[in-house]
Scaffold this active site. Sequence first.
Site, PDB file in Angstrom:
ATOM      1  N   GLY A  15     -19.072   2.549 -41.878  1.00 43.06           N
ATOM      2  CA  GLY A  15     -20.266   3.339 -42.141  1.00 43.06           C
ATOM      3  C   GLY A  15     -20.842   3.011 -43.509  1.00 43.06           C
ATOM      4  O   GLY A  15     -20.255   2.243 -44.292  1.00 43.06           O
ATOM      5  N   PHE A  16     -21.971   3.605 -43.813  1.00 36.84           N
ATOM      6  CA  PHE A  16     -22.679   3.332 -45.062  1.00 36.84           C
ATOM      7  C   PHE A  16     -21.791   3.617 -46.280  1.00 36.84           C
ATOM      8  O   PHE A  16     -21.496   2.729 -47.087  1.00 36.84           O
ATOM      9  CB  PHE A  16     -23.969   4.160 -45.076  1.00 36.84           C
ATOM     10  CG  PHE A  16     -24.668   4.255 -46.400  1.00 36.84           C
ATOM     11  CD1 PHE A  16     -24.786   3.150 -47.226  1.00 36.84           C
ATOM     12  CD2 PHE A  16     -25.241   5.458 -46.797  1.00 36.84           C
ATOM     13  CE1 PHE A  16     -25.450   3.245 -48.445  1.00 36.84           C
ATOM     14  CE2 PHE A  16     -25.913   5.559 -48.003  1.00 36.84           C
ATOM     15  CZ  PHE A  16     -26.007   4.456 -48.835  1.00 36.84           C
ATOM     16  N   ILE A  17     -21.326   4.855 -46.407  1.00 36.01           N
ATOM     17  CA  ILE A  17     -20.502   5.211 -47.565  1.00 36.01           C
ATOM     18  C   ILE A  17     -19.119   4.580 -47.459  1.00 36.01           C
ATOM     19  O   ILE A  17     -18.581   4.061 -48.443  1.00 36.01           O
ATOM     20  CB  ILE A  17     -20.399   6.746 -47.697  1.00 36.01           C
ATOM     21  CG1 ILE A  17     -21.787   7.345 -47.956  1.00 36.01           C
ATOM     22  CG2 ILE A  17     -19.434   7.138 -48.810  1.00 36.01           C
ATOM     23  CD1 ILE A  17     -21.847   8.860 -47.842  1.00 36.01           C
ATOM     24  N   TYR A 157     -24.728  20.422 -37.375  1.00 35.20           N
ATOM     25  CA  TYR A 157     -24.023  19.432 -38.213  1.00 35.20           C
ATOM     26  C   TYR A 157     -23.385  20.129 -39.411  1.00 35.20           C
ATOM     27  O   TYR A 157     -22.185  19.968 -39.691  1.00 35.20           O
ATOM     28  CB  TYR A 157     -25.002  18.352 -38.677  1.00 35.20           C
ATOM     29  CG  TYR A 157     -24.497  17.530 -39.828  1.00 35.20           C
ATOM     30  CD1 TYR A 157     -23.427  16.650 -39.660  1.00 35.20           C
ATOM     31  CD2 TYR A 157     -25.076  17.631 -41.093  1.00 35.20           C
ATOM     32  CE1 TYR A 157     -22.951  15.899 -40.721  1.00 35.20           C
ATOM     33  CE2 TYR A 157     -24.609  16.879 -42.155  1.00 35.20           C
ATOM     34  CZ  TYR A 157     -23.543  16.015 -41.972  1.00 35.20           C
ATOM     35  OH  TYR A 157     -23.072  15.271 -43.025  1.00 35.20           O
ATOM     36  N   LYS A 161     -19.305  20.813 -40.527  1.00 37.74           N
ATOM     37  CA  LYS A 161     -18.744  20.424 -41.821  1.00 37.74           C
ATOM     38  C   LYS A 161     -18.137  21.632 -42.546  1.00 37.74           C
ATOM     39  O   LYS A 161     -17.088  21.519 -43.193  1.00 37.74           O
ATOM     40  CB  LYS A 161     -19.823  19.763 -42.683  1.00 37.74           C
ATOM     41  CG  LYS A 161     -20.171  18.345 -42.229  1.00 37.74           C
ATOM     42  CD  LYS A 161     -18.982  17.420 -42.375  1.00 37.74           C
ATOM     43  CE  LYS A 161     -19.345  15.969 -42.265  1.00 37.74           C
ATOM     44  NZ  LYS A 161     -18.202  15.068 -42.539  1.00 37.74           N
TER      45      LYS A 161
END
Length: 341
Positions: A15-17, A157, A161
């Site tokens: 993924g991006f991070i 979402y 979290k």
Amino acid sequence: MQHPLRTALVTGSAGFIGFHLCQRLLEEGWLVIGVDAMTDYYDVALKEARQAQLLQSNHFRAVTERIETPGLLEGLMADHRPDAVIHLAAQAGVRYSIEAPESYVESNLIGTFRLLEAARSHPPAHMLLASTSSAYGANTDMPYAETQKADTQMSFYAATKKANEAMAHSYAHLYDLPTTMFRFFTVYGPWGRPDMALFKFTRAMLEGEPIHVYNHGRMKRDFTYVDDLVTGIVRLVDAAPVRPHSEEEIAEGDSLSPVAPYRIVNIGNSEPVPLMQFIEAIEAALGQRAEKIMMDMQPGDVPATWADTRLLRRLTGETPATPVRDGVARFVAWYRDYYRV
């Protein structure tokens, strides 16, 4: 720099991070076990390109599986006994959670449960799990501090979290698992996600298409450059929380739990930037003006975010500081190079 912790298990590694984090850990001498399902929520080729870069290191092992697969994380943690577990894998996106909530249950709730169970059997020195600034929900007292009550999530979402935070706290308390939850604030930079504003705006402008500007541009975001974020994560690995003996031991402003080795930490730039100023930075980097279509606020969105980062500074000695104009210019340079435009 040699790091005292030798092996890291990173979920969401393509993924991006996760990609940027794995790169940094490899540079600092870690062995990295990266788990990523390579799902098609966005362009799989972009994930494959990130992973190909990581695989250039012989200290990186890629595992292409879903984290909610029974026994997967248990087996990896039994085999590799990681010193640190950094959990970034999740179904991301506020808007998509309205269209496809079940995918958030599977990845964010069940996947995190599998990880916590694996950690209970094979405890790492430190568990570090990604949460989100969206957990602050409808809170309007800014900057957002980790000690604020946060019970008014506005998207599913964000709700998953916040549930992850509660789940991890219970495991930290019951099984003495040192756990840090990060609340990330609008991360951007090279190799970013195609569903995020910077990517969408840049692509539209280069293709001569208009951009959709929500809430008529009256939005502010605490834009955080990805390299700054990764620095914060890596520095926090060595700041594992310790269960206090009494509440008197907890410093003012510290989110350390009174009953568990557990802490929530904001990672943000602590500088809310108006959306129109962000768009101006993209225009400057591209050398062209955007045609703007003004839109109403979308369901589940919030008008502003702003991180209080004093706890991060106390724990690591520094906080993110890359100016938006510089970070956006680096993204645009990467985008032009990657897509050859």
